[in-house]
Scaffold this motif. Sequence first.
Motif, mmCIF file in Angstrom:
data_model
loop_
_atom_site.group_PDB
_atom_site.id
_atom_site.type_symbol
_atom_site.label_atom_id
_atom_site.label_comp_id
_atom_site.label_asym_id
_atom_site.label_seq_id
_atom_site.Cartn_x
_atom_site.Cartn_y
_atom_site.Cartn_z
ATOM 1 N N UNK A 1 0.856 -1.195 0.000
ATOM 2 C CA UNK A 1 0.000 0.000 0.000
ATOM 3 C C UNK A 1 0.886 1.236 0.000
ATOM 4 N N UNK A 2 0.472 2.275 -0.734
ATOM 5 C CA UNK A 2 1.278 3.507 -0.786
ATOM 6 C C UNK A 2 0.405 4.716 -0.497
ATOM 7 N N UNK A 3 1.023 5.770 -0.016
ATOM 8 C CA UNK A 3 0.305 7.047 0.119
ATOM 9 C C UNK A 3 1.289 8.189 -0.109
ATOM 10 N N UNK A 4 0.747 9.326 -0.519
ATOM 11 C CA UNK A 4 1.584 10.522 -0.672
ATOM 12 C C UNK A 4 1.212 11.455 0.466
ATOM 13 N N UNK A 5 2.233 11.864 1.237
ATOM 14 C CA UNK A 5 1.979 12.718 2.410
ATOM 15 C C UNK A 5 2.702 14.048 2.260
ATOM 16 N N UNK A 6 2.031 15.100 2.679
ATOM 17 C CA UNK A 6 2.695 16.407 2.679
ATOM 18 C C UNK A 6 3.708 16.483 3.799
ATOM 19 N N UNK A 7 4.807 17.169 3.560
ATOM 20 C CA UNK A 7 5.792 17.383 4.621
ATOM 21 C C UNK A 7 6.022 18.884 4.788
ATOM 22 N N UNK A 8 6.587 19.238 5.928
ATOM 23 C CA UNK A 8 6.760 20.637 6.266
ATOM 24 C C UNK A 8 8.143 21.115 5.803
ATOM 25 N N UNK A 9 8.464 20.846 4.558
ATOM 26 C CA UNK A 9 9.781 21.204 4.013
ATOM 27 C C UNK A 9 9.614 21.330 2.514
ATOM 28 N N UNK A 10 10.205 22.367 1.935
ATOM 29 C CA UNK A 10 10.152 22.529 0.472
ATOM 30 C C UNK A 10 11.366 23.339 0.060
ATOM 31 N N UNK A 11 12.319 22.689 -0.596
ATOM 32 C CA UNK A 11 13.493 23.409 -1.097
ATOM 33 C C UNK A 11 13.273 23.622 -2.598
ATOM 34 N N UNK A 12 13.301 22.540 -3.390
ATOM 35 C CA UNK A 12 12.864 22.671 -4.774
ATOM 36 C C UNK A 12 11.404 23.111 -4.746
ATOM 37 N N UNK A 13 11.031 24.116 -5.506
ATOM 38 C CA UNK A 13 9.626 24.530 -5.541
ATOM 39 C C UNK A 13 8.746 23.324 -5.854
ATOM 40 N N UNK A 14 7.760 23.091 -5.048
ATOM 41 C CA UNK A 14 6.811 21.990 -5.300
ATOM 42 C C UNK A 14 7.197 20.679 -4.641
ATOM 43 N N UNK A 15 8.385 20.619 -4.038
ATOM 44 C CA UNK A 15 8.837 19.352 -3.434
ATOM 45 C C UNK A 15 8.434 19.302 -1.959
ATOM 46 N N UNK A 16 7.141 19.235 -1.718
ATOM 47 C CA UNK A 16 6.668 19.228 -0.328
ATOM 48 C C UNK A 16 5.857 17.975 -0.009
ATOM 49 N N UNK A 17 6.165 16.892 -0.729
ATOM 50 C CA UNK A 17 5.490 15.620 -0.449
ATOM 51 C C UNK A 17 6.501 14.478 -0.445
ATOM 52 N N UNK A 18 6.149 13.445 0.351
ATOM 53 C CA UNK A 18 6.952 12.211 0.315
ATOM 54 C C UNK A 18 6.016 11.063 -0.054
ATOM 55 N N UNK A 19 6.621 9.991 -0.548
ATOM 56 C CA UNK A 19 5.876 8.766 -0.842
ATOM 57 C C UNK A 19 6.134 7.796 0.305
ATOM 58 N N UNK A 20 5.062 7.228 0.843
ATOM 59 C CA UNK A 20 5.195 6.248 1.936
ATOM 60 C C UNK A 20 4.722 4.895 1.431
ATOM 61 N N UNK A 21 5.559 3.879 1.600
ATOM 62 C CA UNK A 21 5.174 2.502 1.281
ATOM 63 C C UNK A 21 4.922 1.772 2.594
ATOM 64 N N UNK A 22 3.804 1.075 2.680
ATOM 65 C CA UNK A 22 3.489 0.315 3.893
ATOM 66 C C UNK A 22 3.781 -1.154 3.621
ATOM 67 N N UNK A 23 4.582 -1.752 4.487
ATOM 68 C CA UNK A 23 4.907 -3.170 4.301
ATOM 69 C C UNK A 23 3.606 -3.978 4.359
ATOM 70 N N UNK A 24 3.501 -5.033 3.533
ATOM 71 C CA UNK A 24 2.283 -5.837 3.546
ATOM 72 C C UNK A 24 1.954 -6.310 4.966
ATOM 73 N N UNK A 25 0.670 -6.249 5.322
ATOM 74 C CA UNK A 25 0.243 -6.715 6.636
ATOM 75 C C UNK A 25 0.329 -5.662 7.724
ATOM 76 N N UNK A 26 0.765 -4.410 7.378
ATOM 77 C CA UNK A 26 0.817 -3.343 8.389
ATOM 78 C C UNK A 26 -0.292 -2.334 8.096
ATOM 79 N N UNK A 27 -0.552 -1.453 9.073
ATOM 80 C CA UNK A 27 -1.613 -0.437 8.887
ATOM 81 C C UNK A 27 -1.143 0.673 7.965
#
Length: 236
Positions: A210-236
Amino acid sequence: MTHPTDTDVLGEFLISARSSAEYRAIFALTDTDLRDRSILDCPGGAASFTAEASELGAHVTAVDPIYHRTPAELRTLARVESDRANTWARTHSDRYRWDWYGSPDEHHRLRRIAATRFGEDVTANPHRYIPAALPSLPFPDNTFDLVLSSHLLFSYADRLDAEFHLMALVELSRVSRAQTRLYPLLDHIGRPRHELIAGLRTELHDKGIRTEIREVDYEFHHGANTMLVLHAPGTD
Ligand SMILES: C[S@@+](CC[C@H](N)C(=O)[O-])C[C@H]1O[C@@H](n2cnc3c(N)ncnc32)[C@H](O)[C@@H]1O
């Protein structure tokens, strides 16, 4: 939208030296995320995250193909590459927001400090730094509580194809028993990689990751204020 210019030939992968403060902002990490946790930083580059988080009680392993070099070579490389990274950012200054750092000089100063810290740690604790390269990591499944990957995948989508990205993401997720966090979701000249990322998320979903895109409180390159999170199978 960022368009390529004549100054966009970066050459070899930059070996950057981000600090723990940058990692914490990029990956939205708290003390609780770090204390007593086993963490993989891949690629570690010349970042001082491993050194600094270890002092907080994290058990960090950094992986990068450059770690087959001697500590003396790595100390020099870290310094030279911090200068190259700062020159690159100054050359393309309008593509960045400078509020987090304050100024190009302050960016340089912080990266130089991180490079020195990395050099000291790789000399004193070489066992923390494992020479290896994605898409193949020398660890059993579910080794780490948290896996972090900054400024390799998506950043170098000009030379790493979709197949490499998929193999690398699956491999990072394989060694994680909870989350894998990736940043940024732009390439190194600031182009969003929406199409690549959407395709990869579909393929990961089909593999039970499972994956999600989350906003983060950091932006150096304009527009780079998100990270990709991968959830290991079987976790929340
Ligand atoms: C821009 S640096 C990022 C370092 C660190 N994560 C940071 O944010 O400061 C990119 C790093 O990726 C490393 N690298 C290149 N190919 C790699 C691969 N196949 N697997 C792991 N690391 C790789 C390079 O040696 C370089 O140190």
